[in-house]
Design an enzyme around this catalytic site. Sequence first.
Site, PDB file in Angstrom:
ATOM      1  N   PHE A  14      37.953 122.646   0.116  1.00 51.83           N
ATOM      2  CA  PHE A  14      37.793 123.820   0.960  1.00 51.83           C
ATOM      3  C   PHE A  14      38.794 123.724   2.117  1.00 51.83           C
ATOM      4  O   PHE A  14      39.135 122.639   2.580  1.00 51.83           O
ATOM      5  CB  PHE A  14      36.371 123.890   1.511  1.00 51.83           C
ATOM      6  CG  PHE A  14      35.403 124.566   0.566  1.00 51.83           C
ATOM      7  CD1 PHE A  14      35.835 125.505  -0.356  1.00 51.83           C
ATOM      8  CD2 PHE A  14      34.051 124.267   0.619  1.00 51.83           C
ATOM      9  CE1 PHE A  14      34.943 126.137  -1.210  1.00 51.83           C
ATOM     10  CE2 PHE A  14      33.149 124.891  -0.233  1.00 51.83           C
ATOM     11  CZ  PHE A  14      33.595 125.827  -1.156  1.00 51.83           C
ATOM     12  N   LYS A  18      32.634 114.476 -12.931  1.00 51.16           N
ATOM     13  CA  LYS A  18      31.557 114.842 -12.002  1.00 51.16           C
ATOM     14  C   LYS A  18      30.213 115.055 -12.697  1.00 51.16           C
ATOM     15  O   LYS A  18      29.169 115.001 -12.060  1.00 51.16           O
ATOM     16  CB  LYS A  18      31.968 116.052 -11.183  1.00 51.16           C
ATOM     17  CG  LYS A  18      33.118 115.670 -10.232  1.00 51.16           C
ATOM     18  CD  LYS A  18      33.502 116.736  -9.276  1.00 51.16           C
ATOM     19  CE  LYS A  18      34.496 116.226  -8.231  1.00 51.16           C
ATOM     20  NZ  LYS A  18      35.836 115.910  -8.750  1.00 51.16           N
ATOM     21  N   HIS A  69      29.489 115.318  -7.319  1.00 49.98           N
ATOM     22  CA  HIS A  69      30.729 115.405  -6.549  1.00 49.98           C
ATOM     23  C   HIS A  69      30.575 114.510  -5.328  1.00 49.98           C
ATOM     24  O   HIS A  69      29.852 114.853  -4.387  1.00 49.98           O
ATOM     25  CB  HIS A  69      30.964 116.864  -6.151  1.00 49.98           C
ATOM     26  CG  HIS A  69      32.286 117.107  -5.495  1.00 49.98           C
ATOM     27  ND1 HIS A  69      33.196 116.099  -5.238  1.00 49.98           N
ATOM     28  CD2 HIS A  69      32.866 118.255  -5.029  1.00 49.98           C
ATOM     29  CE1 HIS A  69      34.267 116.611  -4.660  1.00 49.98           C
ATOM     30  NE2 HIS A  69      34.081 117.911  -4.522  1.00 49.98           N
ATOM     31  N   PHE A  84      41.017 119.067  -4.946  1.00 52.73           N
ATOM     32  CA  PHE A  84      41.173 120.327  -4.224  1.00 52.73           C
ATOM     33  C   PHE A  84      40.006 120.468  -3.259  1.00 52.73           C
ATOM     34  O   PHE A  84      38.869 120.117  -3.604  1.00 52.73           O
ATOM     35  CB  PHE A  84      41.207 121.503  -5.208  1.00 52.73           C
ATOM     36  CG  PHE A  84      42.260 121.329  -6.274  1.00 52.73           C
ATOM     37  CD1 PHE A  84      43.608 121.265  -5.938  1.00 52.73           C
ATOM     38  CD2 PHE A  84      41.894 121.186  -7.603  1.00 52.73           C
ATOM     39  CE1 PHE A  84      44.583 121.080  -6.918  1.00 52.73           C
ATOM     40  CE2 PHE A  84      42.860 121.002  -8.592  1.00 52.73           C
ATOM     41  CZ  PHE A  84      44.210 120.948  -8.250  1.00 52.73           C
ATOM     42  N   CYS A 141      36.832 117.372   0.229  1.00 54.14           N
ATOM     43  CA  CYS A 141      36.875 116.788  -1.114  1.00 54.14           C
ATOM     44  C   CYS A 141      38.219 116.166  -1.452  1.00 54.14           C
ATOM     45  O   CYS A 141      38.344 115.488  -2.473  1.00 54.14           O
ATOM     46  CB  CYS A 141      36.519 117.866  -2.132  1.00 54.14           C
ATOM     47  SG  CYS A 141      35.104 118.840  -1.614  1.00 54.14           S
ATOM     48  N   HIS A 166      39.827 117.788 -10.909  1.00 63.02           N
ATOM     49  CA  HIS A 166      38.893 117.865  -9.786  1.00 63.02           C
ATOM     50  C   HIS A 166      37.596 118.497 -10.285  1.00 63.02           C
ATOM     51  O   HIS A 166      36.523 117.973  -9.999  1.00 63.02           O
ATOM     52  CB  HIS A 166      39.506 118.704  -8.663  1.00 63.02           C
ATOM     53  CG  HIS A 166      38.641 118.803  -7.458  1.00 63.02           C
ATOM     54  ND1 HIS A 166      38.354 117.707  -6.678  1.00 63.02           N
ATOM     55  CD2 HIS A 166      37.972 119.849  -6.893  1.00 63.02           C
ATOM     56  CE1 HIS A 166      37.550 118.076  -5.689  1.00 63.02           C
ATOM     57  NE2 HIS A 166      37.302 119.355  -5.798  1.00 63.02           N
TER      58      HIS A 166
END
Lengths: 91, 409
Positions: free
Chosen positions: B397, B332, B337, B395, B165, B303
Amino acid sequence: MTKDEIVALTNRVFEESFEIPAEKLTPQARIFDELGLDSLDIVDLIVALQKQFKIQIREDERVRTIRTLEDVYMFILTLKQESEQARPAGS
Amino acid sequence: MKLRRVVITGMGSVSPLGRGTAALVQGIEAGRSAVQVMEGWEKYIGLRSRVGAPAELKDEKLIPRQNRRSMGRMSLFAVQAAQDALADAGLDPAVASSGRLGCIVGSTTGSAISISQAFETMLPDRDLTKLSSMMFFHCLSHTATMNVAQCLKINGCVMATSAACASALHALGTGYDLIRLGRQDFMLCGGAEELHPTVTGSFDVLFATSVKYNTTPHLTPRPFDRDRDGLVCGEGSGILLLEDYEHAVARNARIHAELLGFHTCSSGDHVSESSRPAMVACMREALHDAGLEPRQADYINAHATATLQGDKEEAEAIREVFGDAVPVSSLKGYMGHTLGASAALELAASLAGMRKGLLYPTRNLDNVSPECQGIRHVMGAPERRDAHVVVKNSFAFGGISAVLVCRMP
């Protein structure tokens, strides 16, 4: 399978996979120079022809001699005839 | 060494709200949601989230077949966004082949659809002979960027940032560095992504997706809201043309914004849990790079994907750095997303809104969740404000944080 059937099915591959207009698909058309295919397209042509005609041609050295559409038709025709002859009589 | 100034002179967007940044902000201003029920997803065992925000792919046949054959869906989006960014910048396309223009387009993976097709073709009979020569080019991690480069005849620096992302923000930050260091004069930077049940599924198995709104898709995702229950995947591509400031001024280009600062860092802590300390550090370092104090920010484009933990950590991090003075919203709720594309699409929309004097509200934010309070949420209607400095958060994963600071002229 007749040659006319082979021509129709091969031309369909060229129209669908390579977006070449039907009017350009003459037997004398040179695959690289006139139809615009390149080395990567040939890989996909082989995959598409194998699927269309249920044949195995990836390892066949005769593929390297193909220059025109007529060469493709005749190659498929030869393969089909070889396959017919190899089949046991009566099967 | 004196660093060069870098500006955004072109923006290209293909989003779930349509092609073009104008369509994107029109959709947002109309309060539209592009989230819908995804037909056929019920066939996937264990896929609990059945909603997504697809983008419409059209006019792709305008891309010559010789270029198009190596493109999966995300690359087609990326090429269209890149073409639009160049056109928006009013740049002579010949510049692409000058060696002074580069390209960085990030994505989470290669084409998810093609990866799935490749395995479906190959695995039943363990037969490689059925694979198209193009599958490899569709599935590469750098498929979007290399396809943009080949199609537009770019011969400068070409690379791909793959950080899920945060991919687009990494691309923008890296392109910014290349220009300010003088290595390139122009950079097409952004991200691309495509929607597929395997993409949503990878978040679904981590319990990060929205599952309660499968029959009311327009009510999700709900960033910062009390009733949020996870993210909704979208697709598309956002690509911005970055340019050396002096060059842009010399050719009298329209400047969307100047890049002032960038930072990215890892939490070094956990692969999936959001880290407030890392977010705080990243925002502070980006502001430091920009030479700004937190109070000088006019707007934070969050985000905020509507996951329970991510939104909480981001709200707390924003509160720690900025207090409750700076307006904050997430986009979003309108388009889901868009993962690797999200930062570029959301920055383009933010800048286009700010140009009109508007800060867009967080769609579906009806009741601020208790743990997301203490920051100034933009809710309900767009907020009229003369805003110039925007902070864009991403941000990802893997413990990745990235923050970009821009100033609109």
